[in-house]
Design a protein around this motif. Sequence first.
Motif, mmCIF file in Angstrom:
data_model
loop_
_atom_site.group_PDB
_atom_site.id
_atom_site.type_symbol
_atom_site.label_atom_id
_atom_site.label_comp_id
_atom_site.label_asym_id
_atom_site.label_seq_id
_atom_site.Cartn_x
_atom_site.Cartn_y
_atom_site.Cartn_z
ATOM 1 N N ALA A 245 0.841 -1.060 0.031
ATOM 2 C CA ALA A 245 -0.027 0.060 0.139
ATOM 3 C C ALA A 245 0.972 1.540 0.075
ATOM 4 C CB ALA A 245 -0.913 0.036 1.295
ATOM 5 N N LEU A 246 1.883 1.366 0.786
ATOM 6 C CA LEU A 246 2.827 2.312 0.829
ATOM 7 C C LEU A 246 3.395 2.810 -0.534
ATOM 8 C CD1 LEU A 246 4.336 4.565 2.536
ATOM 9 C CD2 LEU A 246 6.062 2.928 3.069
ATOM 10 N N ALA A 247 3.897 1.507 -1.230
ATOM 11 C CA ALA A 247 4.375 1.559 -2.534
ATOM 12 C C ALA A 247 3.389 2.309 -3.463
ATOM 13 C CB ALA A 247 4.904 0.562 -3.103
ATOM 14 N N ALA A 248 2.384 1.858 -3.410
ATOM 15 C CA ALA A 248 1.135 2.392 -4.336
ATOM 16 C C ALA A 248 1.012 3.958 -3.964
ATOM 17 C CB ALA A 248 -0.075 1.842 -4.021
ATOM 18 N N VAL A 249 1.028 4.107 -2.770
ATOM 19 C CA VAL A 249 0.940 5.701 -2.634
ATOM 20 C C VAL A 249 1.933 6.577 -3.167
ATOM 21 C CG1 VAL A 249 0.803 7.470 -0.612
ATOM 22 C CG2 VAL A 249 -0.423 5.359 -0.522
ATOM 23 N N LEU A 250 3.327 5.992 -2.738
ATOM 24 C CA LEU A 250 4.429 6.956 -3.484
ATOM 25 C C LEU A 250 4.257 6.885 -4.986
ATOM 26 C CD1 LEU A 250 7.316 5.062 -1.273
ATOM 27 C CD2 LEU A 250 6.217 7.404 -1.238
ATOM 28 N N VAL A 251 3.647 5.880 -5.757
ATOM 29 C CA VAL A 251 3.635 6.067 -7.112
ATOM 30 C C VAL A 251 2.750 6.721 -7.520
ATOM 31 C CG1 VAL A 251 3.121 4.643 -9.185
ATOM 32 C CG2 VAL A 251 4.554 3.611 -7.651
ATOM 33 N N ALA A 252 1.616 7.066 -6.792
ATOM 34 C CA ALA A 252 0.666 7.868 -7.146
ATOM 35 C C ALA A 252 1.065 9.660 -6.780
ATOM 36 C CB ALA A 252 -0.866 7.738 -6.251
ATOM 37 N N LYS A 254 4.047 10.421 -7.044
ATOM 38 C CA LYS A 254 5.144 10.854 -8.211
ATOM 39 C C LYS A 254 4.439 11.117 -9.341
ATOM 40 C CE LYS A 254 9.251 8.901 -10.260
ATOM 41 N NZ LYS A 254 10.288 7.819 -10.287
ATOM 42 N N ALA A 255 3.245 10.445 -9.595
ATOM 43 C CA ALA A 255 2.591 10.730 -10.934
ATOM 44 C C ALA A 255 1.816 12.082 -10.800
ATOM 45 C CB ALA A 255 1.498 9.607 -11.206
ATOM 46 N N PHE A 256 1.380 12.584 -9.694
ATOM 47 C CA PHE A 256 0.755 13.899 -9.660
ATOM 48 C C PHE A 256 1.723 15.089 -9.442
ATOM 49 C CE2 PHE A 256 -2.816 11.357 -8.775
ATOM 50 C CZ PHE A 256 -3.814 11.779 -9.635
ATOM 51 N N ARG A 257 3.084 14.346 -9.358
ATOM 52 C CA ARG A 257 3.975 15.590 -9.182
ATOM 53 C C ARG A 257 4.250 16.613 -10.331
ATOM 54 N NH1 ARG A 257 9.774 13.551 -7.031
ATOM 55 N NH2 ARG A 257 8.263 12.934 -5.398
ATOM 56 N N PRO A 258 3.997 17.872 -10.376
ATOM 57 C CA PRO A 258 4.271 18.522 -11.422
ATOM 58 C C PRO A 258 5.781 18.552 -12.075
ATOM 59 C CG PRO A 258 4.464 20.126 -9.566
ATOM 60 C CD PRO A 258 4.105 18.718 -9.106
ATOM 61 N N LYS A 259 5.768 18.409 -13.396
ATOM 62 C CA LYS A 259 7.229 18.035 -14.110
ATOM 63 C C LYS A 259 7.894 19.399 -14.310
ATOM 64 C CE LYS A 259 5.318 14.547 -17.035
ATOM 65 N NZ LYS A 259 5.170 13.764 -18.470
ATOM 66 N N PRO A 260 8.994 19.495 -13.978
ATOM 67 C CA PRO A 260 9.881 20.736 -14.152
ATOM 68 C C PRO A 260 10.044 21.262 -15.621
ATOM 69 C CG PRO A 260 11.542 18.717 -13.856
ATOM 70 C CD PRO A 260 9.943 18.269 -13.755
ATOM 71 N N THR A 261 9.773 22.426 -15.597
ATOM 72 C CA THR A 261 10.060 23.237 -17.024
ATOM 73 C C THR A 261 11.285 23.546 -17.477
ATOM 74 O OG1 THR A 261 10.064 25.513 -15.876
ATOM 75 C CG2 THR A 261 7.789 24.350 -16.598
ATOM 76 N N LYS A 262 11.369 23.474 -19.003
ATOM 77 C CA LYS A 262 12.853 23.265 -19.408
ATOM 78 C C LYS A 262 13.215 24.843 -19.397
ATOM 79 C CE LYS A 262 12.594 18.983 -21.969
ATOM 80 N NZ LYS A 262 12.819 18.470 -23.186
#
Length: 267
Positions: A245-252, A254-262
Amino acid sequence: MRTKSLKSFALALAACLSLAACSDPPTYSGGGNVEDYLTSETPTPESIAAAKAAAEIAYCPLSRQHVTRAECKRVTEIWDNLETGKGAIEAPAEMVRDEISTVSFAIAGESSGTSVEEVLGNEAFNGSVETVKIGGAMSAELTGRGFTIEPRGKVRKEIGPAGSMLWEWQVIPLKDHGDKLRVQAFVIVPGPNGAPQESHLKTFAKEVKVKVTSGQRVADWMDESSSWLTRGNNWLKALAGFLTALAAVLVALKAFRPKPTKAEPPA
């Protein structure tokens, strides 16, 4: 004048209270003269008989019952004139859990010409031999926590022509057994004038230490180890579920984290 009237009233009140206190008859509590516990009124034959009967009842230490003084005296005289003999317990040196063992208790009178070793059927018996009182009718009982014992309760026997008695019990130690058994024996005294009530006078009491074999300890240790491993597996399963469950939360996250702009290249 007023003081004199108050003093007269106080004296009259005290006299009334004294008469009221004396109006209650004393309560009988046993012992002493019966006449001391009868009321000041003319006693009836019934009240005299009831008071005398109450005065005759007392606790008899030998029979451990409340009986008449005459009955306690009779039981005590019977006890004092009982024959003396020997008693012995034979039990296996080791008992194995869930397996049947035999525990024996033998009694032989001194005038019987028979020894407890002969009654037990073991001439090589080297256990403890105790002095006991012996009667024509006796009972014995084997008890112990965590044991299946047959027969249960007090087992009655009549003394045989050889002046001896033998009790045998089939004993099975259970998993939660204690470390000792207890043998008790009683002389049975019949009631007065053929009355059905009997008195059981304890003549013998002894504890038997119970030893546990090494094989039983290993079996118990394996049972406990198996239980512990089962509990450990359950804990590991719960831990694995938590980590998943903890791994699933970490993956989620990471998916919602905003991508850095170039960064724009310099002109």
